[in-house]
Scaffold this active site. Structure first.
Site, PDB file in Angstrom:
ATOM      1  N   ASN A  87       0.911  -1.192   0.036  1.00 50.17           N
ATOM      2  CA  ASN A  87       0.079  -0.011  -0.057  1.00 50.17           C
ATOM      3  C   ASN A  87       1.037   1.419   0.144  1.00 50.17           C
ATOM      4  OD1 ASN A  87      -2.393   1.534  -0.005  1.00 50.17           O
ATOM      5  ND2 ASN A  87      -3.492  -0.072   0.814  1.00 50.17           N
ATOM      6  N   ARG A  88       0.430   2.544   0.335  1.00 44.36           N
ATOM      7  CA  ARG A  88       0.968   3.717   0.064  1.00 44.36           C
ATOM      8  C   ARG A  88       1.390   4.403   1.222  1.00 44.36           C
ATOM      9  NH1 ARG A  88      -3.304   2.978  -3.124  1.00 44.36           N
ATOM     10  NH2 ARG A  88      -3.129   3.084  -5.312  1.00 44.36           N
ATOM     11  N   HIS A 136       3.371  -0.183  -2.754  1.00 43.91           N
ATOM     12  CA  HIS A 136       3.740  -1.479  -2.934  1.00 43.91           C
ATOM     13  C   HIS A 136       5.370  -1.924  -3.040  1.00 43.91           C
ATOM     14  CE1 HIS A 136      -0.312  -2.605  -2.621  1.00 43.91           C
ATOM     15  NE2 HIS A 136      -0.699  -2.590  -3.901  1.00 43.91           N
ATOM     16  N   HIS A 196      -1.289 -10.286  -2.959  1.00 41.26           N
ATOM     17  CA  HIS A 196      -1.921  -9.203  -4.098  1.00 41.26           C
ATOM     18  C   HIS A 196      -2.966 -10.237  -4.860  1.00 41.26           C
ATOM     19  CE1 HIS A 196      -3.305  -5.662  -6.017  1.00 41.26           C
ATOM     20  NE2 HIS A 196      -2.367  -4.717  -5.179  1.00 41.26           N
ATOM     21  N   SER A 197      -3.179 -11.214  -4.570  1.00 33.26           N
ATOM     22  CA  SER A 197      -4.141 -12.216  -5.286  1.00 33.26           C
ATOM     23  C   SER A 197      -5.461 -11.410  -5.870  1.00 33.26           C
ATOM     24  CB  SER A 197      -4.363 -13.423  -4.620  1.00 33.26           C
ATOM     25  OG  SER A 197      -3.345 -14.110  -4.751  1.00 33.26           O
ATOM     26  N   TYR A 198      -5.745 -11.636  -7.094  1.00 38.17           N
ATOM     27  CA  TYR A 198      -7.108 -11.095  -7.445  1.00 38.17           C
ATOM     28  C   TYR A 198      -8.041 -12.383  -7.712  1.00 38.17           C
ATOM     29  CZ  TYR A 198      -5.160  -6.476  -9.290  1.00 38.17           C
ATOM     30  OH  TYR A 198      -4.577  -5.508  -9.193  1.00 38.17           O
ATOM     31  N   ASP A 225     -11.416   0.757  -3.255  1.00 40.87           N
ATOM     32  CA  ASP A 225      -9.993   0.745  -3.229  1.00 40.87           C
ATOM     33  C   ASP A 225      -9.644   1.511  -1.760  1.00 40.87           C
ATOM     34  OD1 ASP A 225      -7.277   0.497  -3.743  1.00 40.87           O
ATOM     35  OD2 ASP A 225      -6.963   1.616  -5.476  1.00 40.87           O
ATOM     36  N   GLN A 238      -7.692  -4.549   2.653  1.00 42.81           N
ATOM     37  CA  GLN A 238      -7.917  -3.640   1.616  1.00 42.81           C
ATOM     38  C   GLN A 238      -8.727  -4.053   0.677  1.00 42.81           C
ATOM     39  OE1 GLN A 238      -6.214  -0.399   1.307  1.00 42.81           O
ATOM     40  NE2 GLN A 238      -6.651   0.349  -0.804  1.00 42.81           N
ATOM     41  N   GLU A 294      -6.712  -7.501   0.556  1.00 49.35           N
ATOM     42  CA  GLU A 294      -5.305  -7.541   1.071  1.00 49.35           C
ATOM     43  C   GLU A 294      -5.305  -7.475   2.464  1.00 49.35           C
ATOM     44  OE1 GLU A 294      -3.341  -4.555  -1.770  1.00 49.35           O
ATOM     45  OE2 GLU A 294      -5.350  -4.739  -2.665  1.00 49.35           O
TER      46      GLU A 294
HETATM   47  C1  GLA Z   1      -3.779  -1.701  -4.534  1.00 48.82           C
HETATM   48  C2  GLA Z   1      -3.970  -0.298  -4.456  1.00 48.82           C
HETATM   49  C3  GLA Z   1      -4.562   0.101  -5.766  1.00 48.82           C
HETATM   50  C4  GLA Z   1      -3.794  -0.564  -7.207  1.00 48.82           C
HETATM   51  C5  GLA Z   1      -3.608  -2.013  -6.928  1.00 48.82           C
HETATM   52  C6  GLA Z   1      -2.667  -2.469  -7.992  1.00 48.82           C
HETATM   53  O1  GLA Z   1      -4.861  -2.451  -4.241  1.00 48.82           O
HETATM   54  O2  GLA Z   1      -4.563   0.023  -3.420  1.00 48.82           O
HETATM   55  O3  GLA Z   1      -4.963   1.539  -5.791  1.00 48.82           O
HETATM   56  O4  GLA Z   1      -2.654   0.282  -7.090  1.00 48.82           O
HETATM   57  O5  GLA Z   1      -3.075  -2.345  -5.617  1.00 48.82           O
HETATM   58  O6  GLA Z   1      -3.260  -2.108  -9.058  1.00 48.82           O
END
Ligand code: GLA
Length: 399
Positions: free
Chosen positions: A129-130, A155, A227-229, A293, A330, A358
């Site tokens: 994250n940021r 990340h 970070h799995s989708y 998000d 997240q 996440e």
């Molecule tokens: C996280 C971030 C999103 C994006 C994804 C990857 O979930 O919070 O904003 O950057 O990763 O695309």
């Protein structure tokens, strides 16, 4: 998971040739009496290892397959400690791959992938994250990190833990794979040499457990996550918007336009952010600018493992439960997927095709003294754990 639908799935997987003979090596040829009395023996699973191709830098990377006796199969590469595939049976026993990804390392290093930066299946770090403006102050010293998301750090920076080759060690006795990465002092601007270890374990109750540990020789922020989708329909639905999501979180961290927390923890009640009862991801998406998000603050603040999310996909009947020791999760609704990537099984990943859950500490914690601590100091051991547990159900289970 219902045992009556598992056995056919197991046979079908084997019949489809999804797995090689070595994958199914457990218990083979052993008399029933022996398999029930000798647990150490029955727990020993073969972990298949095969090439996943060469990185652009010329390093050969591997793909490891964990399999259990219920027909669940998980593939992980040591490139980015990335989960590339999770195959689970649906309510009719049909196996399907429920995560987004690629068949070889080339997919994870393609220009299109790096440009859109979705971090499919990877371990993100050193700080998932940021971090606002890539800056934080620790013990009176200000550190500057790589900024790779506008003016912010995301990340782990330009070359985070998702883009490095980890050292893998299969642990067949535990049906687990251990991955280790030593992040040098100063990497992407972070202080201290950090040794991170991630153990993925596939259990017989169909949980993929992820245990994270780390130590450092200087104080550093750390926030590791996967970070799995997910798309539990596995090709049976055009996107993930029909999944019913439940998040046991009564507040979320409010963010500014560049997705940095303002510090406010706002109640979800009565808003489109409220997932305390199972709700379709798409039902109120239009009310949330840019899509979901957001970091949800788990209501249960127990530092032990507790429920963090459930997801039910009505077409397939697949159900996923997420448990974590972390305080936050997240929820990201795949907003930046734009159809520019085509992955496994020739599937095009358009917007909202998959979503992420996440588990984590809150974004920008190094700059937010009110948030739970993310600083790891020399002599301490960072330790967190998250499980994704899969089953199939005829209807949404009672919450
Ligand atoms: C996280 C971030 C999103 C994006 C994804 C990857 O979930 O919070 O904003 O950057 O990763 O695309």
């Amino acid at each position: 998971m219902k045992s009556n639908i598992l056995r056919p799935a197991f046979l079908l997987l084997a019949g489809l040739g999804v797995a090689s003979a070595t994958l199914w090596g457990c218990n083979k040829g052993k008399p029933a009496a022996e398999t029930t009395t000798n647990t150490a023996q029955t727990d020993r699973m073969n972990i298949k290892t095969e090439s996943f191709g060469k990185t652009k830098e010329g390093t050969e990377v591997q793909l490891y397959t964990l399999t259990n006796q219920q027909g669940v199969q998980v593939k992980i590469t040591n490139y980015g400690a990335t989960v590339t595939s999770i195959i689970t049976p649906d309510k009719n026993g049909q196996p399907g791959d429920v995560v987004l990804g690629f068949d070889s390392v080339a997919g994870y290093q393609s220009n299109a992938f790096l440009k859109s930066g979705p971090y499919f299946g990877a371990i993100v770090g050193r700080y998932g994250n940021r971090i606002a403006k890539g800056k934080f102050t620790l013990d009176d010293k200000t550190y500057t990190l790589a900024t790779n998301n506008g003016e912010n750090h995301l990340h782990g920076g330009n070359k985070g833990f998702d883009k490095v080759v980890w050292t893998a060690k299969p642990m067949p006795e535990q049906n687990a794979l251990q991955l280790t990465y030593v992040s040098p002092d100063g990497e992407e601007g972070y202080p201290g040499t950090l040794t991170a270890t991630v153990i993925y374990t596939l259990s017989e109750d169909n949980a993929l457990k992820i245990d994270y540990t780390a130590t450092t020789d200087k104080a550093t922020p750390i926030n590791l996550t996967n970070h799995s989708y997910f798309n539990l329909a596995a090709g049976q639905a055009p996107d993930a918007l029909g999944h019913l999501l439940m998040l046991p979180a009564d507040r979320y961290t409010v963010v500014n336009a560049s997705l940095i927390p303002t510090g406010e923890l706002r109640p979800v009640a009565g808003t489109a952010m409220d997932f305390t009862k199972p709700t379709a991801i798409g039902s109120r998406l239009a009310q949330v600018k840019g899509g979901y998000d957001h970091n949800y603050v788990l209501t249960n603040t127990d530092s032990g493992s507790k429920l963090a999310a459930t997801v039910y996909e009505p077409t397939s009947g697949r159900y996923m439960e997420v448990f974590t020791t972390e305080p936050g999760i997240q929820f990201y609704s795949g907003n930046f997927l734009d159809g520019s990537l085509t992955g496994k099984n020739n599937t095009n990943y358009k917007q909202h095709y998959g979503f992420c859950l996440e588990t984590q500490h809150f974004p920008d914690s190094p700059n937010q003294p009110e948030f739970p601590n993310t600083i790891l100091r020399q002599g301490e051991t960072y330790k967190t754990s998250t499980s994704y547990k899969f089953s199939a159900q005829d209807q949404q289970p009672a919450q």
